[in-house]
Write an enzyme that holds these catalytic residues in place. Structure first.
Site, PDB file in Angstrom:
ATOM      1  N   LEU A 158       0.794  -1.211  -0.211  1.00  0.00           N
ATOM      2  CA  LEU A 158       0.014   0.126  -0.034  1.00  0.00           C
ATOM      3  C   LEU A 158       0.680   1.211  -0.015  1.00  0.00           C
ATOM      4  CD1 LEU A 158      -2.990  -0.831   2.419  1.00  0.00           C
ATOM      5  CD2 LEU A 158      -3.010  -0.634  -0.075  1.00  0.00           C
ATOM      6  N   THR A 228      -5.281   5.934   7.627  1.00  0.00           N
ATOM      7  CA  THR A 228      -6.128   5.046   7.121  1.00  0.00           C
ATOM      8  C   THR A 228      -5.623   3.509   7.632  1.00  0.00           C
ATOM      9  OG1 THR A 228      -4.949   4.687   5.105  1.00  0.00           O
ATOM     10  CG2 THR A 228      -6.590   6.078   5.087  1.00  0.00           C
ATOM     11  N   ALA A 229      -4.959   3.380   8.693  1.00  0.00           N
ATOM     12  CA  ALA A 229      -4.521   2.292   9.027  1.00  0.00           C
ATOM     13  C   ALA A 229      -5.374   1.638  10.382  1.00  0.00           C
ATOM     14  CB  ALA A 229      -2.820   2.270   9.494  1.00  0.00           C
ATOM     15  N   ASP A 254      -9.256   8.091   8.964  1.00  0.00           N
ATOM     16  CA  ASP A 254     -10.326   7.064   8.435  1.00  0.00           C
ATOM     17  C   ASP A 254     -10.845   6.094   9.709  1.00  0.00           C
ATOM     18  OD1 ASP A 254     -12.449   5.985   6.497  1.00  0.00           O
ATOM     19  OD2 ASP A 254     -10.997   4.279   6.525  1.00  0.00           O
ATOM     20  N   GLU A 259     -13.811   1.556  17.371  1.00  0.00           N
ATOM     21  CA  GLU A 259     -15.083   1.702  16.491  1.00  0.00           C
ATOM     22  C   GLU A 259     -16.038   0.519  16.549  1.00  0.00           C
ATOM     23  OE1 GLU A 259     -11.409   2.793  13.030  1.00  0.00           O
ATOM     24  OE2 GLU A 259     -12.275   1.039  12.963  1.00  0.00           O
ATOM     25  N   HIS A 280     -13.936   4.808   8.452  1.00  0.00           N
ATOM     26  CA  HIS A 280     -13.513   3.405   8.162  1.00  0.00           C
ATOM     27  C   HIS A 280     -13.920   2.818   6.943  1.00  0.00           C
ATOM     28  CE1 HIS A 280     -10.816   0.035  10.201  1.00  0.00           C
ATOM     29  NE2 HIS A 280     -10.625   0.069   8.847  1.00  0.00           N
ATOM     30  N   VAL A 281     -14.059   3.814   5.841  1.00  0.00           N
ATOM     31  CA  VAL A 281     -14.527   3.236   4.532  1.00  0.00           C
ATOM     32  C   VAL A 281     -13.353   3.355   3.570  1.00  0.00           C
ATOM     33  CG1 VAL A 281     -16.865   3.659   4.993  1.00  0.00           C
ATOM     34  CG2 VAL A 281     -15.584   5.591   4.218  1.00  0.00           C
ATOM     35  N   ALA A 282     -12.194   3.634   3.820  1.00  0.00           N
ATOM     36  CA  ALA A 282     -10.983   3.705   2.787  1.00  0.00           C
ATOM     37  C   ALA A 282     -10.801   2.527   2.041  1.00  0.00           C
ATOM     38  CB  ALA A 282      -9.760   4.091   3.360  1.00  0.00           C
ATOM     39  N   TRP A 283     -11.101   1.451   2.587  1.00  0.00           N
ATOM     40  CA  TRP A 283     -11.017   0.109   1.902  1.00  0.00           C
ATOM     41  C   TRP A 283     -12.077  -0.453   1.096  1.00  0.00           C
ATOM     42  CZ3 TRP A 283     -14.600  -4.094   3.099  1.00  0.00           C
ATOM     43  CH2 TRP A 283     -15.333  -3.587   4.091  1.00  0.00           C
TER      44      TRP A 283
END
Length: 314
Positions: A158, A228-229, A254, A259, A280-283
């Protein structure tokens, strides 16, 4: 021989999960929260499919039939891998599915923050442009992407993918990783020299809280921090203070420490022009989620065939 397969948080994956090629008894639940629910729903199951359901030692000890935990994500910090190993439970994860979606989210956050897109859009919505004496106004600082330096913490697949995109935008890229690679710099250099820092490391005892007040003070005044990790990598209270007092220029997150943030979260509660928090939607591009779902089934089928893949060691 029919195998019992249970997906505990199917709602977390917006994609088609194809039927398994081996004889199976499959059941899925939208979400599963409590240890009691986990144990009850996995009773007699050999295979558990999870995304963010916590599989802790006390739960695993109550599941003598469980042989495989297939995580529908790359991160496996929700699983007590030491206990799983002791019980002979194989843990597998997803790899290489987010090669577009996470880098694009990172670049999107970077552009939004460097160019103050969100605060300006909100300002227009409030009617500030209507009241302006000129055709434009400069309430929020704007910085170019080209010519700036991107510091990547965690230079795996990544990190490298983001680096290529950044270079195409005219950025200088520097990177840090605990695993030796040619051309890497140390962590202090990342903190000191970067205009934007993006994190791509797993949450472990060594990385937990890796950026706190001391690290934030080493960053440039206008620097951005993108995560974003995993939320636990950052001291969130120290970050909010740094954003409010101008220690750093902005942050795009993110992820947060807990969560979903059912009991509240200090980052989610802020109304700051230099902070963006996404859930948490980067993925989660449609394309990436289907790749993930297909690989999830592939992982289970490989294990059933006696050729396990993507195994995560304790």
């Amino acid at each position: 021989m029919t195998k019992k397969v249970v997906f505990l948080d199917r709602e977390s994956l917006d994609a088609k999960v194809r039927s398994f090629s081996f004889p199976h008894d499959y059941k899925e639940y939208d979400s599963t929260w409590t240890p009691e629910e986990i144990v009850e729903r996995l009773k007699g199951a050999e295979v558990a499919l999870i995304n963010k359901v916590p599989m802790r030692a006390d739960v695993l000890k109550q599941l003598p039939d469980l042989k495989l935990i297939a995580v529908a994500a790359t991160g496996t910090d929700v699983v007590d891998k030491k206990q799983a190993k002791e019980q002979g439970i194989t843990v597998v994860n997803i790899r290489g599915y987010a090669f577009n979606t996470v880098p694009e989210h990172v670049i999107g956050l970077m552009f939004s923050l460097r160019r103050a897109i969100v605060p300006y859009a909100n300002s227009v919505r409030r009617g500030d442009w209507n009241k302006s004496s000129q055709f434009c106004y400069f309430d929020y600082p704007i910085h170019d992407i080209a010519g700036s330096t991107l510091g990547i913490v965690g230079y795996g697949a990544l990190g490298k993918s983001i680096g290529k995109r950044a270079e195409a935008l005219g950025m200088k890229v520097i990177a840090y990783d605990v695993f030796e690679q040619p051309g890497l710099v140390d962590f202090d250099t990342i903190l000191r020299d970067s205009d934007v820092i993006t994190l791509h490391v797993p949450l472990t005892p060594d990385t937990k809280g890796m950026i706190g007040a001391a690290e934030l003070k080493k960053m440039k005044k206008h620097a951005l921090l993108i995560n974003t990790a995993r939320g636990g990598l950052i001291d969130e209270a120290a970050l909010v203070e740094a954003l409010k007092n101008g220690t750093i220029g902005g942050a795009g997150f993110d992820v947060v420490a807990q969560e979903p943030p059912k009991d509240g979260n200090i980052l989610c509660e802020q109304d700051l022009p230099n902070l963006i928090v996404t859930p948490h939607v980067a993925w989660a591009s449609k394309e990436a989620m289907q790749i993930l779902a297909d690989q999830l089934v592939d992982n289970v089928e490989a294990w059933v065939a006696g050729k396990p893949q993507n195994v995560v060691e304790a």
